[in-house]
Design a protein around this motif. Structure first.
Motif, PDB file in Angstrom:
ATOM      1  N   ALA A  84       0.836  -1.205   0.000  1.00 26.03           N
ATOM      2  CA  ALA A  84       0.000   0.000   0.000  1.00 26.03           C
ATOM      3  C   ALA A  84       0.868   1.250   0.000  1.00 26.03           C
ATOM      4  N   ALA A  85       1.962   1.215   0.768  1.00 30.16           N
ATOM      5  CA  ALA A  85       2.898   2.345   0.775  1.00 30.16           C
ATOM      6  C   ALA A  85       3.522   2.536  -0.600  1.00 30.16           C
ATOM      7  N   VAL A  86       3.865   1.442  -1.245  1.00 29.91           N
ATOM      8  CA  VAL A  86       4.429   1.520  -2.599  1.00 29.91           C
ATOM      9  C   VAL A  86       3.421   2.172  -3.546  1.00 29.91           C
ATOM     10  N   ARG A  87       2.177   1.758  -3.464  1.00 29.93           N
ATOM     11  CA  ARG A  87       1.162   2.278  -4.399  1.00 29.93           C
ATOM     12  C   ARG A  87       0.908   3.762  -4.192  1.00 29.93           C
ATOM     13  N   VAL A  88       0.762   4.181  -2.940  1.00 29.43           N
ATOM     14  CA  VAL A  88       0.445   5.605  -2.729  1.00 29.43           C
ATOM     15  C   VAL A  88       1.634   6.490  -3.080  1.00 29.43           C
ATOM     16  N   CYS A  89       2.846   6.011  -2.831  1.00 25.83           N
ATOM     17  CA  CYS A  89       4.026   6.807  -3.205  1.00 25.83           C
ATOM     18  C   CYS A  89       4.151   6.917  -4.715  1.00 25.83           C
ATOM     19  N   ARG A  90       3.943   5.827  -5.415  1.00 24.57           N
ATOM     20  CA  ARG A  90       4.031   5.855  -6.877  1.00 24.57           C
ATOM     21  C   ARG A  90       2.949   6.745  -7.474  1.00 24.57           C
ATOM     22  N   THR A  91       1.840   6.859  -6.791  1.00 26.57           N
ATOM     23  CA  THR A  91       0.714   7.658  -7.290  1.00 26.57           C
ATOM     24  C   THR A  91       0.888   9.144  -7.007  1.00 26.57           C
ATOM     25  N   PHE A  92       1.356   9.503  -5.813  1.00 28.96           N
ATOM     26  CA  PHE A  92       1.357  10.912  -5.404  1.00 28.96           C
ATOM     27  C   PHE A  92       2.706  11.622  -5.544  1.00 28.96           C
ATOM     28  N   ILE A  93       3.815  10.902  -5.530  1.00 31.01           N
ATOM     29  CA  ILE A  93       5.113  11.572  -5.665  1.00 31.01           C
ATOM     30  C   ILE A  93       5.239  12.339  -6.979  1.00 31.01           C
ATOM     31  N   PRO A  94       4.746  11.827  -8.105  1.00 29.04           N
ATOM     32  CA  PRO A  94       4.865  12.616  -9.349  1.00 29.04           C
ATOM     33  C   PRO A  94       4.238  14.005  -9.246  1.00 29.04           C
ATOM     34  N   LEU A  95       3.171  14.147  -8.472  1.00 28.33           N
ATOM     35  CA  LEU A  95       2.544  15.464  -8.301  1.00 28.33           C
ATOM     36  C   LEU A  95       3.483  16.421  -7.572  1.00 28.33           C
ATOM     37  N   MET A  96       4.239  15.907  -6.633  1.00 28.34           N
ATOM     38  CA  MET A  96       5.198  16.733  -5.889  1.00 28.34           C
ATOM     39  C   MET A  96       6.396  17.093  -6.762  1.00 28.34           C
ATOM     40  N   ARG A  97       6.835  16.172  -7.567  1.00 31.22           N
ATOM     41  CA  ARG A  97       7.967  16.447  -8.459  1.00 31.22           C
ATOM     42  C   ARG A  97       7.619  17.564  -9.446  1.00 31.22           C
ATOM     43  N   GLU A  98       6.362  17.628  -9.848  1.00 33.65           N
ATOM     44  CA  GLU A  98       5.948  18.673 -10.796  1.00 33.65           C
ATOM     45  C   GLU A  98       6.131  20.070 -10.212  1.00 33.65           C
ATOM     46  N   THR A  99       5.928  20.215  -8.899  1.00 31.68           N
ATOM     47  CA  THR A  99       6.030  21.535  -8.268  1.00 31.68           C
ATOM     48  C   THR A  99       7.392  21.773  -7.638  1.00 31.68           C
ATOM     49  N   VAL A 142      11.593  16.581  -3.137  1.00 31.62           N
ATOM     50  CA  VAL A 142      10.675  15.704  -2.410  1.00 31.62           C
ATOM     51  C   VAL A 142      11.477  14.970  -1.331  1.00 31.62           C
ATOM     52  N   LEU A 143      11.234  15.316  -0.072  1.00 29.29           N
ATOM     53  CA  LEU A 143      11.992  14.761   1.045  1.00 29.29           C
ATOM     54  C   LEU A 143      11.196  13.631   1.703  1.00 29.29           C
ATOM     55  N   VAL A 144      11.807  12.463   1.773  1.00 28.81           N
ATOM     56  CA  VAL A 144      11.129  11.273   2.282  1.00 28.81           C
ATOM     57  C   VAL A 144      11.790  10.820   3.577  1.00 28.81           C
ATOM     58  N   ASN A 145      10.978  10.569   4.592  1.00 27.43           N
ATOM     59  CA  ASN A 145      11.457  10.069   5.880  1.00 27.43           C
ATOM     60  C   ASN A 145      10.447   9.069   6.437  1.00 27.43           C
TER      61      ASN A 145
END
Length: 267
Positions: free
Chosen positions: A118-133, A179-182
């Motif tokens: 589930a963590a893999v799926r949500v990260c793959r889905t939402f991280i691209p939106l953060m990279r855009e900004t 995008v900072l991940v912790n």
């Protein structure tokens, strides 16, 4: 302290109770717009009503075991808010427990589906939106079990160890994009999940829940120096910091919020 995130948009999974809801409330107090994700409609609606007394929020029902539902949630959130800046993944289950030899493949796969994939799926889905900004914060909730083994909780331990490794790898991949991940690793927090654990323990011991908690601390968590369950708000405070501008030089870290429960000096 000014967290500098007023007006940001945060997706909080597992948001209908426990650490997820406490985190959403704290972020909302900082002026963050919240999208709560969870799979149980009734509890999600109750959480949303509670959260809307604090700040701006929406709720999206989604089962994170299914990519199609995660992607539909993203479309719903983007249509409503326009963008996503923060992702906090709190969704999780205890999974199968007991003797290793009695735990089936299906038991293992169910735990891995919810606690890791589930963590893999949500990260793959939402991280691209953060990279855009060019700005984002991702906090994955792991557990003390990721680094301290418990022989009767092997699927959960393995899944949460995977979350730690996954978070570290993500931090290497996307820090240069802003995008900072912790990760955060709680231990024995007062949530519906541990409530159920203690109710089952009390029934098995033919005692009350308070005694079940006391004996669990003595027998199963002897290194938890504060000798109590943690509060969801105590974990939320650390997560909120990691979502803020104040954590701008924190990358790939794992913050233990465990009352001292992990005995060693590892991660």
């Amino acid at each position: 302290m000014d967290f500098g995130i007023h007006g940001k948009v945060a997706v909080v999974t597992g948001g209908d109770s426990g650490i997820g809801l406490a985190t959403a409330k704290l972020l909302a107090q900082e002026g963050v717009k919240i999208a709560l994700l969870d799979k149980t409609a009734d509890r999600l609606d109750e959480a949303l009503q509670d959260l809307q007394t604090v700040g701006e929020a929406m709720a999206v029902q989604a089962d994170l075991r299914h990519l199609s539902e995660v992607e539909a949630a993203k479309r719903n959130i983007v249509n409503h808010y326009g963008h996503v800046d923060i992702l906090v993944n709190c969704a999780g289950i205890t999974g199968a427990t007991g003797d290793f030899l009695d735990i089936s493949d299906d038991d293992w796969l169910e735990t891995l589906e919810v606690d890791l994939m589930a963590a893999v799926r949500v990260c793959r889905t939402f991280i691209p939106l953060m990279r855009e900004t060019g700005w984002g914060r991702v906090v994955l909730v792991a557990s003390e079990d990721a680094v301290q083994p418990y022989a009767d909780e092997m699927p959960y331990c393995a899944a949460k160890a995977g979350v730690l490794n996954f978070a570290k790898n993500l931090s290497k991949a996307y820090a240069s994009d802003g995008v900072l991940v912790n990760s955060v690793a709680p231990a024995f927090i007062a949530t519906p999940m541990t409530d159920t654990m203690m109710e089952q323990r009390a029934e098995k011991m033919e005692t009350d829940v308070d005694e079940a908690i006391t004996t669990f601390l003595d027998q199963k968590r002897p290194h938890l120096e504060l000798k109590r369950r943690g509060k969801a708000e105590e974990v939320a405070a650390v997560i909120a910091f990691l979502c803020s501008q104040q954590s701008s030089f924190v990358v790939g870290a794992n913050y233990r919020v465990d009352g001292g429960s992990v005995a060693g000096i590892g991660l």
